[in-house]
Scaffold this motif. Structure first.
Motif, PDB file in Angstrom:
ATOM      1  N   TRP A  98       0.836  -1.210   0.000  1.00  0.00           N
ATOM      2  CA  TRP A  98       0.000   0.000   0.000  1.00  0.00           C
ATOM      3  C   TRP A  98       0.865   1.252   0.000  1.00  0.00           C
ATOM      4  O   TRP A  98       0.575   2.216  -0.736  1.00  0.00           O
ATOM      5  CB  TRP A  98      -0.909   0.008   1.224  1.00  0.00           C
ATOM      6  N   GLY A 119       2.407   1.659  -3.417  1.00  0.00           N
ATOM      7  CA  GLY A 119       1.371   2.072  -4.363  1.00  0.00           C
ATOM      8  C   GLY A 119       0.955   3.522  -4.153  1.00  0.00           C
ATOM      9  O   GLY A 119       0.751   4.268  -5.119  1.00  0.00           O
ATOM     10  N   PHE A 120       0.847   3.934  -2.890  1.00  0.00           N
ATOM     11  CA  PHE A 120       0.470   5.325  -2.607  1.00  0.00           C
ATOM     12  C   PHE A 120       1.530   6.291  -3.111  1.00  0.00           C
ATOM     13  O   PHE A 120       1.220   7.324  -3.714  1.00  0.00           O
ATOM     14  CB  PHE A 120       0.268   5.501  -1.101  1.00  0.00           C
ATOM     15  N   ILE A 152       3.743   5.811  -5.512  1.00  0.00           N
ATOM     16  CA  ILE A 152       3.900   5.789  -6.969  1.00  0.00           C
ATOM     17  C   ILE A 152       2.680   6.359  -7.678  1.00  0.00           C
ATOM     18  O   ILE A 152       2.799   7.155  -8.618  1.00  0.00           O
ATOM     19  CB  ILE A 152       4.175   4.347  -7.453  1.00  0.00           C
ATOM     20  N   PHE A 153       1.482   5.981  -7.217  1.00  0.00           N
ATOM     21  CA  PHE A 153       0.275   6.329  -7.965  1.00  0.00           C
ATOM     22  C   PHE A 153      -0.470   7.540  -7.415  1.00  0.00           C
ATOM     23  O   PHE A 153      -1.378   8.052  -8.089  1.00  0.00           O
ATOM     24  CB  PHE A 153      -0.679   5.125  -8.002  1.00  0.00           C
ATOM     25  N   TYR A 154      -0.159   8.005  -6.223  1.00  0.00           N
ATOM     26  CA  TYR A 154      -0.855   9.153  -5.647  1.00  0.00           C
ATOM     27  C   TYR A 154       0.094  10.293  -5.302  1.00  0.00           C
ATOM     28  O   TYR A 154       0.013  11.383  -5.895  1.00  0.00           O
ATOM     29  CB  TYR A 154      -1.647   8.729  -4.408  1.00  0.00           C
ATOM     30  N   PRO A 188       2.463  11.460  -8.465  1.00  0.00           N
ATOM     31  CA  PRO A 188       1.753  12.275  -9.464  1.00  0.00           C
ATOM     32  C   PRO A 188       1.251  13.606  -8.921  1.00  0.00           C
ATOM     33  O   PRO A 188       1.245  14.605  -9.648  1.00  0.00           O
ATOM     34  CB  PRO A 188       0.584  11.371  -9.877  1.00  0.00           C
ATOM     35  N   SER A 227       2.258  17.065 -10.551  1.00  0.00           N
ATOM     36  CA  SER A 227       1.276  18.016 -11.078  1.00  0.00           C
ATOM     37  C   SER A 227       1.419  19.376 -10.413  1.00  0.00           C
ATOM     38  O   SER A 227       1.169  20.414 -11.050  1.00  0.00           O
ATOM     39  CB  SER A 227      -0.141  17.477 -10.873  1.00  0.00           C
TER      40      SER A 227
END
Length: 325
Positions: free
Chosen positions: A43, A46-47, A49-51, A54, A58
């Motif tokens: 988790w 994943g957090f 890398i994907f949240y 990014p 941004s």
């Protein structure tokens, strides 16, 4: 030096200090902590890398001019200044706020009414609970296509039903004045989640409170206002926050109805159905203004955060939690 790191000074009588040893983790506790990190690692990775990754990217891109093809060029606050003066963005923001103000109260009121009815159906409650929840499982794209057909001014089922009672139905999908009411009507299709939450809250209201209200001579409206609403205010507050956030991020159904089919998008003034997230999507993937789109995303993030904070602050006056002092 070793003693200094293992102990801390504690005041004693007479102003003296007495060394106090810090609590050390036992081997068992350290082993459990390591295993906890092992199980949490997927988790956490994943957090990041994907949240988190990014989001930080941004945030940096929001201060740049970036078109995906060329390297980002730092422009400072130019994107945010443009946001405040871009008429298309301001129009989409106005449409989004207007939709939110229409959708959220209607969705909550209708969901509560359906939940009150479900509470009275007895043995058929399980069946109707499933029926009301099924639309939630319908893919958003399918909902958009379905309501594009239902709201068709010529052959749509909605206008045909209105025709049976002598009402000439409007042009839901082409008249700019009726586009937003049509979208709100479509949004009321998937109220099942709120209905189930309210039904659970209603079933948890202590019957003793209703009996006490009856003894005091309270009527149906008084019982609803002074007993039911306060006791389910926690559920009402939760759905208020969730529905507001979802309304401010409205995208898939509206994009499918009005922008997915280019021929349909060109047949009417698309500004009437332009939502903030749709405009963000267009800036990013249609016009390749990634830096500007990133600034739009962060403004939306801040706006949602502020609105949620205000709702949480106001909830202290209106939300009642049983057992809280």
């Amino acid at each position: 030096m070793a003693t200094a790191t293992a102990t801390s000074a504690a005041p004693a009588a007479g102003g003296a200090t007495v060394p106090r040893r810090r609590r050390r983790m036992t081997p068992t506790a350290r082993r459990e902590a390591r295993w906890a990190l092992v199980f949490l690692a997927p988790w956490i990775i994943g957090f990041l890398i994907f949240y988190a990754g990014p989001m930080l990217a941004s945030l940096w891109l929001s201060f740049t001019d970036y078109d995906v093809i060329n390297a980002p060029r730092y422009t400072g606050l130019d994107n945010y200044r443009r946001l405040a003066s871009d008429p298309a963005v301001l129009r989409s923001l106005t449409n989004t706020i207007y939709y939110t103000l229409l959708h959220v109260p209607l969705a909550m009121a209708i969901s509560l009414g359906l939940a009150l009815l479900l509470k009275r159906v007895g043995r058929l409650q399980g069946f109707f609970r499933t029926v009301f929840y099924l639309p939630v499982m319908t893919p958003a794209v399918a909902v958009g296509v379905l309501f594009l057909l239902l709201l068709n001014s010529q052959v749509g089922l909605v206008n045909r039903a209105l025709g049976f009672i002598g009402v000439d139905g409007p042009n839901w999908t082409t008249d700019p004045h009726w586009v937003m009411p049509g979208i709100v009507l479509m949004s009321l299709w998937s109220l099942g989640s709120s209905v189930i939450i309210y039904l659970a809250a209603l079933q948890n209201v202590p019957k003793d409170l209703y009996e006490a209200a009856d003894l005091d001579g309270a009527g149906a409206w008084a019982r609803f206002w002074h007993v039911t609403l306060p006791m389910i205010s926690g559920a009402l507050f939760f759905t208020l926050v969730v529905n507001t956030i979802a309304a401010l991020q409205m995208f898939t159904e509206v994009y499918t109805m009005y922008f997915g089919n280019r021929q349909n998008a060109d047949s009417f003034n698309s500004d009437a159905a332009s939502f903030y997230v749709i405009r963000l999507f267009q800036e990013a993937f249609q016009f390749l203004h990634m830096g500007f789109a990133s600034a739009m995303a962060w403004v939306l993030f801040v706006v949602i955060g502020i609105i949620t904070l205000i709702q949480v602050r106001l909830s202290r006056r209106f939300v009642f939690y049983e057992g809280a002092e």
